[in-house]
Design an enzyme around this catalytic site. Structure first.
Site, mmCIF file in Angstrom:
data_model
loop_
_atom_site.group_PDB
_atom_site.id
_atom_site.type_symbol
_atom_site.label_atom_id
_atom_site.label_comp_id
_atom_site.label_asym_id
_atom_site.label_seq_id
_atom_site.Cartn_x
_atom_site.Cartn_y
_atom_site.Cartn_z
ATOM 1 N N HIS A 177 0.744 -1.250 0.204
ATOM 2 C CA HIS A 177 -0.020 0.178 0.043
ATOM 3 C C HIS A 177 0.964 1.290 -0.052
ATOM 4 O O HIS A 177 1.882 1.117 0.296
ATOM 5 C CB HIS A 177 -0.866 -0.201 1.113
ATOM 6 C CG HIS A 177 -0.254 -0.010 2.535
ATOM 7 N ND1 HIS A 177 -0.077 -1.191 3.255
ATOM 8 C CD2 HIS A 177 0.583 0.841 3.068
ATOM 9 C CE1 HIS A 177 0.779 -0.745 4.456
ATOM 10 N NE2 HIS A 177 1.132 0.426 4.401
HETATM 11 C C1 T46 Z 1 3.046 0.800 6.841
HETATM 12 C C2 T46 Z 1 3.672 -0.285 7.197
HETATM 13 C C3 T46 Z 1 5.189 -0.098 7.188
HETATM 14 C C4 T46 Z 1 -4.234 -0.480 13.637
HETATM 15 O O1 T46 Z 1 -5.138 -0.745 14.040
HETATM 16 N N1 T46 Z 1 -3.547 0.370 13.793
HETATM 17 C C5 T46 Z 1 -2.110 0.938 13.422
HETATM 18 O O2 T46 Z 1 -1.632 2.189 13.734
HETATM 19 C C6 T46 Z 1 -1.778 0.020 12.303
HETATM 20 C C7 T46 Z 1 -0.277 0.417 11.770
HETATM 21 C C8 T46 Z 1 -2.616 -1.211 12.050
HETATM 22 N N2 T46 Z 1 -3.500 -1.382 12.645
HETATM 23 C C9 T46 Z 1 -4.197 -2.534 12.350
HETATM 24 C C10 T46 Z 1 -4.832 -2.549 10.820
HETATM 25 C C11 T46 Z 1 -4.640 -3.962 10.592
HETATM 26 O O3 T46 Z 1 -6.088 -4.726 10.861
HETATM 27 O O4 T46 Z 1 -3.329 -3.670 12.444
HETATM 28 C C12 T46 Z 1 -3.460 -4.468 11.457
HETATM 29 C C13 T46 Z 1 -2.133 -4.554 10.534
HETATM 30 O O5 T46 Z 1 -2.151 -3.681 9.730
HETATM 31 P P1 T46 Z 1 -1.612 -3.742 8.506
HETATM 32 O O6 T46 Z 1 -2.060 -4.843 7.578
HETATM 33 O O7 T46 Z 1 -1.656 -2.122 7.558
HETATM 34 O O8 T46 Z 1 -0.154 -3.846 8.379
HETATM 35 P P2 T46 Z 1 1.208 -3.826 7.291
HETATM 36 O O9 T46 Z 1 2.380 -4.504 7.892
HETATM 37 O O10 T46 Z 1 0.625 -4.234 5.886
HETATM 38 O O11 T46 Z 1 1.485 -2.184 7.349
HETATM 39 C C14 T46 Z 1 1.895 -1.667 8.245
HETATM 40 C C15 T46 Z 1 1.091 -0.244 8.455
HETATM 41 O O12 T46 Z 1 -0.110 -0.326 8.538
HETATM 42 C C16 T46 Z 1 1.609 0.840 7.227
HETATM 43 O O13 T46 Z 1 1.161 2.131 7.524
HETATM 44 O O14 T46 Z 1 3.306 1.589 6.313
HETATM 45 O O15 T46 Z 1 3.224 -1.319 8.152
#
Ligand code: T46
Length: 133
Positions: free
Chosen positions: A49
């Protein structure tokens, strides 16, 4: 695209190392949120993303992982394996994360609170939005 990193000053002595990160001084934005990713399962990739406005600095506190960054024109990659290096991820940069070591602890400092509406999760949409900005 050019990968931008920050070298944090290591305050080391005979007892070991210490790094202090101070708001506004060491990071190019005000830090509103800190999160960390750990216990990532083998062969798992994350990210895929971009963010419309959010700016972040990623620091691998333990172990290693690989980031692929894409500004819509060019891709580049970096392996994070040093807690004294911060990877700057600006707005409108597509990120993918791979090759997490079993012990990887990835800390991310973010310029804003969590907001799902700031995410662009479709690469085609990311490219289209990038053309307009
Ligand atoms: C990024 C990369 C480096 C939350 O509730 N609060 C938060 O602050 C974050 C970051 C995530 N979440 C929840 C949303 C999803 O249900 O945690 C779960 C996993 O998040 P996500 O699938 O977005 O994780 P990544 O590792 O794909 O991405 C993350 C960050 O979301 C993103 O901003 O830049 O790490």
């Amino acid at each position: 695209m050019k990968i931008e990193t920050i070298d944090f000053e290591i305050k080391g002595d005979e007892r070991g190392s210490l790094i202090a990160i101070e708001d506004k001084k060491d990071i190019p934005f005000d830090i509103k949120r800190v999160y960390y990713i750990y216990n990532t399962k083998k062969n798992t990739s994350r990210g895929f993303h971009a963010h419309k406005k959010l700016r972040q600095v990623a620091i691998c506190l333990k172990g290693s992982c690989k980031f692929v960054l894409d500004d819509g024109n060019e891709k580049n990659s970096i392996i994070l394996n040093d807690p004294s290096i911060g990877l700057v991820i600006n707005e409108m940069v597509w990120r993918e994360m791979y090759d997490f070591s079993k012990d990887c602890v990835l800390m991310v400092l973010a310029s804003d609170y969590y907001d799902e509406s700031d995410y662009i999760r479709d690469h085609e949409e990311f490219l289209k939005l990038g053309e307009k900005t």
